[in-house]
Design a protein around this motif. Structure first.
Motif, short mmCIF file in Angstrom:
data_model
loop_
_atom_site.label_atom_id
_atom_site.label_comp_id
_atom_site.label_asym_id
_atom_site.label_seq_id
_atom_site.Cartn_x
_atom_site.Cartn_y
_atom_site.Cartn_z
N ILE A 47 -4.06 34.74 -82.00
CA ILE A 47 -3.05 33.98 -82.28
C ILE A 47 -2.21 33.72 -80.89
CG2 ILE A 47 -1.24 31.80 -83.33
CD1 ILE A 47 -3.51 33.06 -85.69
N ALA A 48 -1.25 34.92 -80.47
CA ALA A 48 -0.40 35.24 -79.73
C ALA A 48 -0.93 35.14 -78.80
CB ALA A 48 0.09 36.26 -79.76
N THR A 49 -2.56 35.26 -77.88
CA THR A 49 -3.09 35.47 -76.46
C THR A 49 -2.98 33.77 -76.70
OG1 THR A 49 -3.92 37.50 -76.48
CG2 THR A 49 -4.61 36.34 -75.55
N GLU A 50 -3.71 33.23 -77.93
CA GLU A 50 -3.97 31.81 -77.60
C GLU A 50 -3.13 31.01 -77.21
OE1 GLU A 50 -6.31 31.42 -81.17
OE2 GLU A 50 -8.78 32.34 -80.33
N GLN A 51 -1.98 31.36 -77.86
CA GLN A 51 -0.91 29.92 -78.32
C GLN A 51 -0.50 30.42 -77.26
OE1 GLN A 51 -0.48 27.18 -79.88
NE2 GLN A 51 -2.53 27.94 -80.50
N GLY A 52 -0.23 32.06 -76.36
CA GLY A 52 0.45 32.27 -75.14
C GLY A 52 2.44 32.31 -75.06
N PHE A 53 2.43 32.78 -76.65
CA PHE A 53 3.39 33.40 -76.65
C PHE A 53 4.22 34.99 -76.58
CE2 PHE A 53 1.90 32.27 -80.95
CZ PHE A 53 2.38 33.87 -81.84
N TRP A 54 5.11 35.85 -76.44
CA TRP A 54 5.38 37.14 -77.12
C TRP A 54 5.23 37.71 -78.50
CZ3 TRP A 54 4.94 39.97 -73.00
CH2 TRP A 54 5.27 39.63 -71.48
N LEU A 55 4.52 38.65 -79.01
CA LEU A 55 4.91 39.14 -79.19
C LEU A 55 5.47 40.58 -79.30
CD1 LEU A 55 1.70 39.89 -82.86
CD2 LEU A 55 3.02 41.95 -81.69
N VAL A 56 5.96 40.41 -80.64
CA VAL A 56 7.31 41.54 -80.09
C VAL A 56 6.97 42.77 -81.72
CG1 VAL A 56 10.34 42.46 -80.18
CG2 VAL A 56 9.36 40.58 -78.69
N GLU A 57 6.76 44.11 -81.59
CA GLU A 57 6.59 44.55 -82.79
C GLU A 57 7.53 45.58 -82.77
OE1 GLU A 57 2.98 47.33 -84.18
OE2 GLU A 57 2.64 46.35 -82.23
N ASP A 58 8.42 45.77 -83.87
CA ASP A 58 9.48 46.97 -84.40
C ASP A 58 8.37 47.53 -85.05
OD1 ASP A 58 11.69 47.64 -84.55
OD2 ASP A 58 12.41 46.25 -84.94
N ASP A 59 8.18 48.95 -84.70
CA ASP A 59 7.57 49.82 -85.48
C ASP A 59 8.29 51.14 -85.34
OD1 ASP A 59 5.50 50.45 -86.65
OD2 ASP A 59 4.29 51.42 -85.36
N PRO A 60 9.08 51.15 -85.78
CA PRO A 60 10.34 52.68 -86.63
C PRO A 60 9.51 53.71 -87.67
CG PRO A 60 11.94 50.66 -87.37
CD PRO A 60 9.92 50.49 -86.74
N TYR A 61 8.47 52.47 -88.09
CA TYR A 61 8.61 53.60 -89.69
C TYR A 61 7.07 53.94 -89.90
CZ TYR A 61 12.46 50.61 -90.80
OH TYR A 61 13.83 49.93 -90.71
#
Length: 427
Positions: free
Chosen positions: A227-241
């Motif tokens: 979906i992020a690729t098709e719609q052209g928005f940034w995906l910000v993945e917060d992964d501290p755990y």
């Protein structure tokens, strides 16, 4: 007044009344504070203080058992290993260079070591795609400053990490919640919101999420990346755990999905798996935006502490971090199980809660009619603390929710603290 502001006001009122030796009137104290401070900047005027940070200041009293903060028990921190690392980098030949200015992008040695670690975890990474930050919170702030302004739209899972909400609100961006369920954010709801809102970015904590403890399934990770690729928005993945897993099977980061490569920004940290006080994190991003992020960091602090980066690199080279994480997993697994085992006798009948495979949090839903913001006052009087769930929501009213952290207390403390909560919730 926003619900978060009301909640913070209550916390501050409790703090100042308790701290005044002569029991001075609260309104007088707050009025005095107001007369001493200049007007707040316009950009920050609508943003409330973090209830968690305010709670931590209050819950620091030794008699309080706090389930509020998401951090490791300080008794479990590897003081010996980190002391050894600092001693080494300040004793080696040319040690003075570790007290000098360094590149904004970060120590080449530390970037290489972090890249190797991420690659081993299923996220192929080169050192030149990393920016070392002063904790992952700074990484989030850099992303916000670079990508968002008052014209931008950011999508978030409802509920989500409240310090992220603070960042986004400071930028003036429109924050739009996307509903989720026990498997994480719903792809169908995300697709609908993306078509409707034309967002700049989506922010997610997909593994052992803060505050719910839920983990986004592998299938949904693929769907969201698409979906992020098709719609052209940034995906910000917060992964501290992600490395704090106690059961189940590890799932590769969303950013590892090939389809989302040029649309993904990945945030990581040593705070949860190493030591929060080091304030070391990292940001992985494509070249198209990494330089802009580095320039924004230059304007913020020039670079992250040179000596801390050198010590962290030495610590990673010692190959003791995985051993330390193993000790954390064993301790936190037992603490998670102790808290889960006490839930049925602590929460009122009709309550529900998550059963996380890792991380630091259990999310609870009490029956209709409960307001955990009001219950917090009683809890603090009984020397136990938690975080009311409303603060993690953007629009939805969720007065009967609460977040409990199981990582900062030992099993005896969890048992005692849950008994104190039970006396309030099941009188």
């Amino acid at each position: 007044m926003y619900p978060q502001e009301e909640h913070t006001f209550d916390i501050l009122r409790f703090c100042y009344v308790e701290s005044m030796p002569n029991g001075d009137d609260t309104s007088t104290i707050l009025k005095t504070m107001a007369t001493r401070n200049p007007p707040a900047p316009v950009r920050a005027s609508g943003v409330a203080s973090s209830p968690v940070r305010d709670l931590l200041a209050l819950a620091d009293r030794p008699e309080v058992i706090s389930f509020a903060g998401g951090f490791p028990d300080q008794a479990l921190l590897d003081v010996t290993g980190i002391r050894t690392a600092f001693t080494a980098v300040l004793s080696e030949a040319g040690a003075s260079r570790n007290l000098q200015y360094s590149p904004t992008e970060g120590s080449p040695a530390l970037r290489e070591l972090v890249a190797e670690r991420l690659t081993a975890q299923g996220l192929p990474t080169g050192a030149d795609s990393l920016l070392i930050t002063t904790g992952s919170q700074q990484a989030l702030s850099l992303v916000t400053t670079t990508l968002l302004d008052s014209r931008a739209v950011v999508l978030v899972e409802e509920p989500t990490y409240l310090a992220a909400l603070q960042c986004f609100r400071l930028s003036g961006a429109k924050v739009v919640p996307v509903p989720g369920d026990e498997h994480g954010i719903r792809p169908d709801a995300l697709a609908d919101a993306a078509r409707r809102e034309k967002p700049t970015m989506l922010y997610v904590v997909p593994t052992f999420a803060n505050p719910t403890g839920r983990t986004l399934s592998g299938t949904r990770r693929r769907d969201i990346a698409q979906i992020a690729t098709e719609q052209g928005f940034w995906l910000v993945e917060d992964d501290p755990y992600a490395e704090l897993r106690y059961s189940g099977t590890a799932v590769p980061p969303v950013s590892a999905q090939p389809v989302v490569g040029q649309h993904a920004i990945y945030l990581g940290s040593l705070s949860k798996i190493g030591a929060p006080g080091l304030r070391l994190g990292w940001l992985r991003a494509p070249a198209s935006i990494l330089r802009s992020l580095a320039i924004v960091k230059q304007s913020a602090d020039l670079h992250t502490s040179t000596v801390d980066q050198a010590a962290a690199a030495h610590y990673l080279r010692m190959n003791v971090l995985d051993e330390h994480i193993g000790r954390l997993r064993a301790a936190f697994r037992a603490r998670r199980d102790a808290m889960l085992g006490a839930m049925t006798t602590t929460l009122p009948e009709g309550s529900t809660w998550t059963r996380p495979d890792g991380g630091m949090f259990i999310w609870s839903q009490l029956p209709a009619g409960y307001d955990t913001r009001l219950l917090l006052t009683e809890a603090l009087a009984a020397n136990v603390a938690f975080v009311p769930g409303q603060s993690f929501h953007t629009r939805t009213s969720a007065p009967a929710t609460m977040r409990l952290s199981f990582t900062s207390n030992n099993i005896a403390g969890i048992t005692t603290g849950m008994a104190r909560l039970a006396a309030i919730l099941r009188p």
